[in-house]
Design a protein around this motif. Sequence first.
Motif, PDB file in Angstrom:
ATOM      1  N   ASP A 567     105.780  24.417 -39.046  1.00 34.22           N
ATOM      2  CA  ASP A 567     105.653  24.829 -39.616  1.00 34.22           C
ATOM      3  C   ASP A 567     103.447  25.552 -39.709  1.00 34.22           C
ATOM      4  O   ASP A 567     103.582  26.811 -40.022  1.00 34.22           O
ATOM      5  N   GLU A 568     103.344  24.346 -39.807  1.00 28.90           N
ATOM      6  CA  GLU A 568     101.755  24.337 -39.735  1.00 28.90           C
ATOM      7  C   GLU A 568     100.643  24.687 -38.451  1.00 28.90           C
ATOM      8  O   GLU A 568      99.217  24.860 -38.308  1.00 28.90           O
ATOM      9  N   LEU A 569     101.478  24.376 -37.175  1.00 32.14           N
ATOM     10  CA  LEU A 569     100.301  25.439 -35.956  1.00 32.14           C
ATOM     11  C   LEU A 569      99.815  26.729 -36.625  1.00 32.14           C
ATOM     12  O   LEU A 569     100.507  27.395 -36.431  1.00 32.14           O
ATOM     13  N   GLY A 570      98.948  26.604 -36.108  1.00 35.78           N
ATOM     14  CA  GLY A 570      98.070  27.920 -35.386  1.00 35.78           C
ATOM     15  C   GLY A 570      97.328  28.225 -37.770  1.00 35.78           C
ATOM     16  O   GLY A 570      96.837  29.418 -37.628  1.00 35.78           O
ATOM     17  N   ARG A 571      97.886  27.411 -38.310  1.00 33.67           N
ATOM     18  CA  ARG A 571      97.764  27.641 -40.028  1.00 33.67           C
ATOM     19  C   ARG A 571      96.741  25.925 -40.072  1.00 33.67           C
ATOM     20  O   ARG A 571      96.230  26.915 -41.326  1.00 33.67           O
ATOM     21  N   GLU A 572      97.378  25.306 -40.055  1.00 31.55           N
ATOM     22  CA  GLU A 572      96.139  24.323 -40.867  1.00 31.55           C
ATOM     23  C   GLU A 572      95.577  23.445 -39.129  1.00 31.55           C
ATOM     24  O   GLU A 572      96.164  23.859 -38.709  1.00 31.55           O
ATOM     25  N   ARG A 573      94.844  22.476 -40.165  1.00 31.09           N
ATOM     26  CA  ARG A 573      93.552  22.104 -38.878  1.00 31.09           C
ATOM     27  C   ARG A 573      94.470  20.576 -38.166  1.00 31.09           C
ATOM     28  O   ARG A 573      93.567  19.863 -38.639  1.00 31.09           O
ATOM     29  N   ASN A 574      95.024  20.814 -37.546  1.00 29.79           N
ATOM     30  CA  ASN A 574      96.313  19.655 -37.336  1.00 29.79           C
ATOM     31  C   ASN A 574      96.229  19.512 -36.100  1.00 29.79           C
ATOM     32  O   ASN A 574      96.360  17.918 -35.324  1.00 29.79           O
ATOM     33  N   PHE A 575      95.971  20.505 -35.543  1.00 34.03           N
ATOM     34  CA  PHE A 575      96.558  20.456 -34.000  1.00 34.03           C
ATOM     35  C   PHE A 575      94.779  20.572 -32.554  1.00 34.03           C
ATOM     36  O   PHE A 575      94.622  19.261 -33.269  1.00 34.03           O
ATOM     37  N   GLY A 576      94.772  21.451 -32.650  1.00 34.07           N
ATOM     38  CA  GLY A 576      93.791  21.500 -31.158  1.00 34.07           C
ATOM     39  C   GLY A 576      92.775  20.886 -31.825  1.00 34.07           C
ATOM     40  O   GLY A 576      91.865  21.948 -33.163  1.00 34.07           O
ATOM     41  N   GLN A 577      91.443  21.759 -31.021  1.00 33.80           N
ATOM     42  CA  GLN A 577      89.620  21.660 -31.448  1.00 33.80           C
ATOM     43  C   GLN A 577      88.919  22.267 -30.053  1.00 33.80           C
ATOM     44  O   GLN A 577      90.007  22.484 -29.561  1.00 33.80           O
ATOM     45  N   PHE A 578      88.303  22.607 -30.885  1.00 31.14           N
ATOM     46  CA  PHE A 578      86.902  23.489 -29.745  1.00 31.14           C
ATOM     47  C   PHE A 578      87.037  22.320 -28.212  1.00 31.14           C
ATOM     48  O   PHE A 578      86.616  20.531 -29.123  1.00 31.14           O
ATOM     49  N   LEU A 579      86.619  22.186 -27.102  1.00 32.13           N
ATOM     50  CA  LEU A 579      86.468  21.609 -25.909  1.00 32.13           C
ATOM     51  C   LEU A 579      85.476  22.072 -25.407  1.00 32.13           C
ATOM     52  O   LEU A 579      85.328  22.542 -25.188  1.00 32.13           O
ATOM     53  N   SER A 580      84.479  20.710 -25.485  1.00 30.78           N
ATOM     54  CA  SER A 580      82.896  21.328 -25.264  1.00 30.78           C
ATOM     55  C   SER A 580      82.601  20.466 -23.167  1.00 30.78           C
ATOM     56  O   SER A 580      83.812  20.033 -24.050  1.00 30.78           O
ATOM     57  N   SER A 581      82.040  21.089 -23.043  1.00 33.44           N
ATOM     58  CA  SER A 581      82.098  20.143 -21.776  1.00 33.44           C
ATOM     59  C   SER A 581      81.248  19.073 -21.765  1.00 33.44           C
ATOM     60  O   SER A 581      80.622  19.251 -21.297  1.00 33.44           O
ATOM     61  N   MET A 582      82.030  18.109 -20.871  1.00 33.78           N
ATOM     62  CA  MET A 582      81.031  16.477 -21.513  1.00 33.78           C
ATOM     63  C   MET A 582      79.942  16.543 -19.960  1.00 33.78           C
ATOM     64  O   MET A 582      79.417  15.712 -20.970  1.00 33.78           O
ATOM     65  N   ASP A 583      80.113  17.616 -19.579  1.00 37.75           N
ATOM     66  CA  ASP A 583      79.570  17.590 -18.029  1.00 37.75           C
ATOM     67  C   ASP A 583      78.490  18.351 -17.862  1.00 37.75           C
ATOM     68  O   ASP A 583      77.229  18.093 -16.856  1.00 37.75           O
ATOM     69  N   VAL A 584      77.965  19.647 -19.207  1.00 34.78           N
ATOM     70  CA  VAL A 584      77.341  20.026 -18.875  1.00 34.78           C
ATOM     71  C   VAL A 584      75.950  19.363 -20.012  1.00 34.78           C
ATOM     72  O   VAL A 584      75.731  18.083 -20.834  1.00 34.78           O
ATOM     73  N   LYS A 585      75.414  19.740 -18.879  1.00 35.38           N
ATOM     74  CA  LYS A 585      73.333  18.320 -19.266  1.00 35.38           C
ATOM     75  C   LYS A 585      72.428  18.843 -20.465  1.00 35.38           C
ATOM     76  O   LYS A 585      72.393  20.119 -20.853  1.00 35.38           O
ATOM     77  N   THR A 586      72.476  18.397 -21.567  1.00 31.18           N
ATOM     78  CA  THR A 586      71.431  18.301 -22.481  1.00 31.18           C
ATOM     79  C   THR A 586      70.432  19.197 -21.698  1.00 31.18           C
ATOM     80  O   THR A 586      69.414  18.838 -21.329  1.00 31.18           O
ATOM     81  N   ARG A 587      69.802  20.587 -22.793  1.00 31.60           N
ATOM     82  CA  ARG A 587      68.721  21.254 -22.524  1.00 31.60           C
ATOM     83  C   ARG A 587      67.466  20.140 -22.847  1.00 31.60           C
ATOM     84  O   ARG A 587      67.417  19.781 -24.427  1.00 31.60           O
ATOM     85  N   VAL A 588      66.606  20.508 -21.903  1.00 30.76           N
ATOM     86  CA  VAL A 588      65.414  19.735 -22.088  1.00 30.76           C
ATOM     87  C   VAL A 588      64.552  21.024 -22.435  1.00 30.76           C
ATOM     88  O   VAL A 588      64.222  22.423 -21.956  1.00 30.76           O
ATOM     89  N   ARG A 589      63.615  20.832 -23.803  1.00 26.90           N
ATOM     90  CA  ARG A 589      63.077  22.188 -23.857  1.00 26.90           C
ATOM     91  C   ARG A 589      61.612  21.500 -23.429  1.00 26.90           C
ATOM     92  O   ARG A 589      60.820  20.263 -24.286  1.00 26.90           O
TER      93      ARG A 589
END
Length: 598
Positions: A567-589
């Motif tokens: 019942d909480e799927l898509g209603r509470e923050r107990n399941f998925g999360q935002f996935l960032s790419s671990m391979d993208v290099k940090t920007r150097v300014r």
Amino acid sequence: MQQYVYDIVINHGQFFDGSCRDGSIRHLGIRDGRVVTISDVPLPDHAAPKVYDATGQWVTPGFIETHSHYDAEVIATPSLKESVRHGVTSVLIGSCSISMINAQPEDCSDLFTRVEAVPREAVLPILKEKKTWGDAAGYRGFYDRQPLGPNVGSFVGHSDIRVAVMGLERATSPAKPSEQELQKMESLLEEALDAGCVGMSLMTTRLDKVDGDRAWSRPLPSTYARWNEFKRLFRILRRRNAVMQGAPDAVKKVNVVRFLWQAHGLFRRPMKCSMLTALDLKSNPWLNVVTRLSGFVANRFLRGNFRWQTLPAPFTLYLSGLNVNAFEEFSSGELLRDYKDEDAMYAKVDDPAFRKLFKKHVNALFTKGLWHRDFSDCWVVDCPDTSLIGKNFEEIGAVEGKDAVDAYFDLAVQYRNDLRWKTNYGNHRPEIMHKLLASPYTHVGFADSGAHLESIAQYNFPLRLLKYVRDADEAGLPFMSVAEGVNAVTADLADWFGLQAGSLRQGSRADVVIVNPEGLTDELDDVAWAPLEGTSLNRLVKRNDDAVTATIINGRVAYDRVQGFDDELGRERNFGQFLSSMDVKTRVRSTESGLQTA
């Protein structure tokens, strides 16, 4: 009160960790969202409140879809149940140059709705209400707060960037962006990668058109870009090891050579390229050979990092009346698609001169794109005249002394969208599919979920791949092992895109699927209508609930074949999360005092 050792125990399953190593019987203990025990001996039933006996079943990492169009649905109804019920625990959005990051709500809607065949009247109100952000940082913040179903990662769309900088009308015109505008595009791409996007998507085929009143029926903004614009953005992707997801011209196909060259790694870092699409098309039976060969050349000789996306299922579309996206592939069909007034469109096909021109283009030999244009391979699946169901347009025409095109047009004029028909574009030869799926230069993550609600139903694509594997093995003609099949829809994708997903090891995030191999039957290809949660819309789906026993996301049972969805799927923050790419290099300014890491 009983103290449990685990939240979930899965005993006796044939365990696949996402690698290509053969499965073995193992027993899993899950606690606090992690796989904490992988045991050679069964875990006690009393050790957890939820225990699965997976005897005779496969226990695998959650499946990954790397090409979806859930951009609108995940904002409105983030549970994404149609994917979760088929074992998908992670999806990527923002494909094909279309994302909902930088542009204004109406712009995002007009880029998305006609291309992806989702009603504008359903999408635009959602965006006007909920899209409160206008940049990548705000976009990421929304997903960090959104109660997701599966995990979600994202591309930033080139059309989105272009419209945000140039405005919709200029972005869909031959106008060249100024140097200042090009620099702004570069800045928006950098900001998207900073916010966690896996890369940028683009489009060069002009078949997909804009919705709304301001730029109706113009090709997507990305198609107007010159190569200098692409190359400036590609430099950023290459420098930061981000992904370029794109599509070559679907009709002319020539510019695929430029993409292959952009991907090369000769004396430089290769750019990750994920391209649409490796299919076994009826319109071009040798295309599968060309795509596999080009992948070999790009990766072996040019030292690139290039993958073709492929669909592990028959490529069958279900269509209504004259609502046929493939008509965009030739000029008379494009003319029909350009009519915004439905009455005018149907009146046009009653014009004998138009019919003559249409037939000429349908029969032209050298202009075929994705669709084979053979009306003898177009079959009625629903119609007020039920005697026509199961017949093709050539058969129907023969009874009345008409050719197939006239039979089709006459029925379309009479019944409009009540005439439902299907046609298979390709992926019809299992032996060729085996070669495409086993190629090291293809990715099995394409399904277009969330789009084409009435025509494509590939939400169960990972199960369809496993059916290919199981069927071939039972026929004594194996083309990959079960472990390799699981790897193709889990770790192979996660590792290439840099996602923290796709593998099951002690300590890893507990995104798990329990698959019943006995449920991988022909029913996986059966289509049915189902409501789209939270809307008045219906969509086509393929379901065989015998195939998935349970889908676990973040250590919680999101879907159980017997008990249904949490019942909480898509209603509470107990399941998925935002996935960032671990391979993208940090920007150097660069700064006045030197270099600074972002």
